[in-house]
Design a protein around this motif. Structure first.
Motif: not given
Length: 475
Positions: A268-297
């Motif tokens: 939610q915080n990252l999706n409020q970034i004004t710059s579309e380029k920066l928002r895209k990069l931050c959301l990508q980095n969010f997924l790339a760095s955190s997926l391994r810690m998610w409860e996929w079940q």
């Protein structure tokens, strides 16, 4: 031969029409500097470290190596990866860059449009690392004070050296000083302990210390040449999620509800970034760095992954990037709690064959680690305590060393008196294991039940929650 590490940042800037840039580097002609294979350079994605393009260098003379890079509109950072030379390099399009490594390991930038900037940056990084080693023994309050004084002096020196700097280089340096400060503050708890003779890594610091981390400001030019900058920017935008949800606790100790709320807050915080380029990069980095810690079940995490990917598609991610995340989603789901652990067959340090089948009937804590990994080493005392706690019980501690030198591994086993089942795999095998078990960072732990079914993936540490989880698995 001791490997030579450099951190010399440069970027590949091109105009609308793709242009070529030639980069060459020379090594001493003595025997110790001879390379057995051609080095290559990697262009890392600015938000997803696992995505990269590769260019191989060709030998042009007596230890002279050369490669040609294609320029693009986006600035780029390349990382030269060789068996004896490893460093980032940052160049502009349509130029010739020449770098020389002396017999003593000193790096000299001999040509290039940003020759002076690169030489300055390389030397300044060496100065910082040397100074930090003197600061780490200090107590938190004094460390923070001295670090900020050091950075102020370095910034002053930068402005004196470059009174009228290139605007893009200046923008990069302003961000980098902030990132550098954050990284130094983040590294302090571990290196402070190491400097005072302790191995354990302190994981909890008072809020007053955490508040000293600067909030990294975005680039004026949307210039983000490598993922560390995006990672620190993402942390700045999501700091309140850490303070309100984590409350200075490791993610691994959170229950599923709190963990989901934490990652939802990040999105939610990252999706409020004004710059579309920066928002895209931050959301990508969010997924790339955190997926391994998610409860996929847990279907909530699956839905959040899909929601984030749909938002990224609206922001114009490439097909390659979208496919990367889709594959990651599927792989992590296949390694989530309740799924069977992929089969394996290793030889341990005593040349005995170890397979998943041979460990059936016992709870297994699997640890992927490396000899050079400081957080891995920090877990050793806690692992040894676990082994003592569950001695003579149906528990196996399987330790798999990856991405390491075998001689270093053998020395470490002796130095730390490591018990359990110890396995070493070659660098080539390590690549396959990383892919099969989705290992993007280490240490990486799995907890398996007596039937080889995954109970926990990643979100378990000997220093935090392993004892409780193993006890539960034995019931």
């Amino acid at each position: 031969m001791k490997k030579l590490w450099f951190i010399c940042l440069l970027s590949l800037i091109s105009v609308a029409k793709a242009q070529k840039t030639t980069v060459s580097f020379s090594l001493p002609e003595t025997e110790k500097w001879q390379l057995s294979r051609a080095p290559h350079a990697l262009h890392y994605h600015p938000a997803i470290p696992e995505l990269s393009d590769t260019v191989f260098f060709e030998k042009r003379g007596n230890n002279l190596w050369e490669a040609t890079f294609e320029g693009e509109k986006m600035p780029q950072t390349w990382y030269l990866n060789g068996e004896k030379v490893m460093f980032y390099f940052f160049v502009q399009a349509d130029e010739k860059i020449s770098i020389r490594v002396g017999e003593d390991g000193v790096v000299s930038f001999e040509s290039g449009k940003w020759q002076a900037q690169n030489q300055y940056f390389h030397k300044q990084n060496d100065i910082l690392q040397a100074t930090l080693s003197d600061l780490y023994p200090k107590e938190p309050k004094d460390f923070v004070k001295n670090l900020y004084q050091l950075q102020a002096k370095r910034l002053e020196n930068y402005h004196t050296t470059f009174p009228k700097p290139d605007s893009l280089f200046d923008d990069f340096m302003q961000i980098y000083f902030q990132v550098e400060t954050n990284q130094s503050l983040g590294a302090y708890p571990f290196f402070h302990n190491r400097s005072t003779g302790k191995v354990e890594m302190v994981r909890e610091m008072p809020d007053a210390y955490l508040d000293t981390f600067p909030l990294v400001k975005p680039s004026k030019y949307d210039f983000y040449p490598y993922s560390v900058i995006i990672s620190e920017l993402r942390s700045s935008y999501t700091r309140d999620c850490k303070q309100h949800t984590l409350k200075n606790k490791p993610i691994t100790v959170l229950d599923s509800d709190k963990k989901y709320n934490y990652f939802l807050c990040n999105y939610q915080n990252l999706n409020q970034i004004t710059s579309e380029k920066l928002r895209k990069l931050c959301l990508q980095n969010f997924l790339a760095s955190s997926l391994r810690m998610w409860e996929w079940q847990d279907e909530r995490f699956v839905a959040l992954a899909q929601l984030t990917l749909e938002e990224l598609k609206k922001l114009g991610i490439t097909e390659k990037e979208a496919t990367f995340f889709k594959v990651k989603f599927a792989n992590y789901q296949s390694l989530s709690a309740g799924k069977p652990f992929p089969d394996f067959s290793f030889l341990d340090k005593d040349e005995k064959r170890v397979t998943l089948e041979s460990l059936k009937g016992k709870v297994v804590l699997v640890d992927f680690w490396a000899t050079w990994c400081a957080p891995c080493v920090a877990e050793f005392p806690h692992s040894k305590k676990l082994m003592q706690t569950f001695e003579n019980q149906e528990v196996v501690f399987l330790n798999i060393c990856i991405d390491s030198n075998q001689a270093d591994w053998e020395k470490m086993l002796t130095a730390h008196q490591l018990g359990g089942v110890q396995v070493f795999v070659s660098p080539e095998e390590s690549l396959l294991l990383r892919k099969n078990y989705q290992i993007s960072g280490i240490p990486h732990y799995f907890l398996l039940d007596k039937n080889g079914i995954i109970l926990k993936n990643k979100t378990i540490r000997p220093s935090q929650n392993a004892a409780e989880l193993i006890e539960k698995a034995l019931e």
